[in-house]
Design a protein around this motif. Sequence first.
Motif, PDB file in Angstrom:
ATOM      1  N   VAL A  86       0.556  -1.158   0.006  1.00  0.00           N
ATOM      2  CA  VAL A  86      -0.006   0.014  -0.110  1.00  0.00           C
ATOM      3  C   VAL A  86       0.805   1.275  -0.059  1.00  0.00           C
ATOM      4  O   VAL A  86       0.491   2.229  -0.584  1.00  0.00           O
ATOM      5  CB  VAL A  86      -0.910  -0.071   1.375  1.00  0.00           C
ATOM      6  N   SER A  94     -15.171   6.214   0.807  1.00  0.00           N
ATOM      7  CA  SER A  94     -14.627   6.107  -0.617  1.00  0.00           C
ATOM      8  C   SER A  94     -13.864   7.147  -1.151  1.00  0.00           C
ATOM      9  O   SER A  94     -14.182   8.559  -0.677  1.00  0.00           O
ATOM     10  CB  SER A  94     -15.650   5.923  -1.418  1.00  0.00           C
ATOM     11  N   GLU A 153     -10.200   3.443   2.001  1.00  0.00           N
ATOM     12  CA  GLU A 153      -8.879   3.282   2.684  1.00  0.00           C
ATOM     13  C   GLU A 153      -8.927   1.654   3.227  1.00  0.00           C
ATOM     14  O   GLU A 153      -8.076   1.001   3.325  1.00  0.00           O
ATOM     15  CB  GLU A 153      -8.300   4.308   3.244  1.00  0.00           C
ATOM     16  N   GLN A 176     -11.090  -0.429   2.513  1.00  0.00           N
ATOM     17  CA  GLN A 176     -11.269  -1.523   1.504  1.00  0.00           C
ATOM     18  C   GLN A 176      -9.816  -1.812   0.861  1.00  0.00           C
ATOM     19  O   GLN A 176      -9.349  -2.991   0.411  1.00  0.00           O
ATOM     20  CB  GLN A 176     -12.109  -1.157   0.484  1.00  0.00           C
ATOM     21  N   THR A 177      -9.038  -0.541   0.587  1.00  0.00           N
ATOM     22  CA  THR A 177      -7.649  -0.751   0.157  1.00  0.00           C
ATOM     23  C   THR A 177      -6.746  -1.893   1.030  1.00  0.00           C
ATOM     24  O   THR A 177      -6.148  -2.751   0.538  1.00  0.00           O
ATOM     25  CB  THR A 177      -6.917   0.580   0.207  1.00  0.00           C
ATOM     26  N   TRP A 178      -6.895  -1.659   2.329  1.00  0.00           N
ATOM     27  CA  TRP A 178      -6.146  -2.329   3.185  1.00  0.00           C
ATOM     28  C   TRP A 178      -6.409  -3.653   3.347  1.00  0.00           C
ATOM     29  O   TRP A 178      -5.513  -4.859   3.176  1.00  0.00           O
ATOM     30  CB  TRP A 178      -6.167  -1.814   4.724  1.00  0.00           C
ATOM     31  N   SER A 218      -7.931  -5.482   0.812  1.00  0.00           N
ATOM     32  CA  SER A 218      -7.496  -6.062  -0.461  1.00  0.00           C
ATOM     33  C   SER A 218      -6.110  -6.360  -0.435  1.00  0.00           C
ATOM     34  O   SER A 218      -5.706  -7.327  -1.041  1.00  0.00           O
ATOM     35  CB  SER A 218      -7.968  -5.105  -1.669  1.00  0.00           C
ATOM     36  N   ALA A 219      -5.156  -5.340   0.025  1.00  0.00           N
ATOM     37  CA  ALA A 219      -3.844  -5.896   0.026  1.00  0.00           C
ATOM     38  C   ALA A 219      -3.646  -6.987   1.022  1.00  0.00           C
ATOM     39  O   ALA A 219      -2.642  -7.655   0.618  1.00  0.00           O
ATOM     40  CB  ALA A 219      -3.163  -4.425   0.792  1.00  0.00           C
TER      41      ALA A 219
END
Length: 210
Positions: free
Chosen positions: A97, A146, A153, A155-157, A159-160
Motif C-alpha cells: 500500500v 470512498s 482506505e 477496502q484498500t487495506w 484487498s492488500a
Amino acid sequence: MGKVKIKKSDVWIDMTPMSDVMTLLLTFFMLTSTFVKNEPVKVNTPGSVSEIKVPENGVLTILVSPEQGPGGVPTGEGQVFLSIDNSEQLGQTLSSVIPDLSAKQIENCKIDGTWGMPINDLPGYLSMSSQNRSKILPTKGIPLDSIDGGPSEFQTWVSAARSVNTDIKIALKADAQTPYKTVKRVMSELQDMDESHYYMITNLKTAEDE
C-alpha cells in the motif's frame, strides 16, 4: 544396655530426569504459546452462544472501538483498526500500500501489531517513538469514506492483505457499546468487496449470564 549407633549415610537424588522434564515443558509452552498484542482501545465484546473458534493463524482482525474515545470523550462513531497476526504478512501488506516505507517504519508496525489511521499520516506516525505512537493511535482510525468514488482506505487495506495471503481469514471484533451504524458500515464495506465470510468475535455466554 549400650546404645546401637546407626551409621548415617548421605541421601543422593539424581535430579537429571526432573531437569529434562522441566526443559521439555518450557520448550513446549514457548513453541505453542500465542502472545497477545496490545490493542489501541479496550473492547468488551458482546456475549454469544456460538462456540465456533476463530483460527489462531492467518487472521486479519478488524477492531471497532466503542463510541467513547480516550478519556471518555464521545467520538460519534467507533474507530476502525486492523491487525494481522503474521508479522511478515503485515510487513508485505504495508509495503504494497505504501511502497516508500523504510525498514524501520515497517518494523515499528510489526512491533505494534495494529495500525489504524489515514494512509497519508501513517509514515509520519511510524517514525515516532513507541510511547508517542501508543498515545496517538487511539485517537485515529482507518477512514471508511470512498476516495473519489473508488474504494475506501479500509477496502484498500483489506484487498492488500488478501493479495498477500489469498487464504487469510477475516475476523470482526467490536465493542458491545459500538454504534450499530458503524458495525453495519464495516459489514457493508466487506460486502461490497464480496467478502461475505468472516468471523464475529464474541464472549461465550454461560448459564449464569442468562
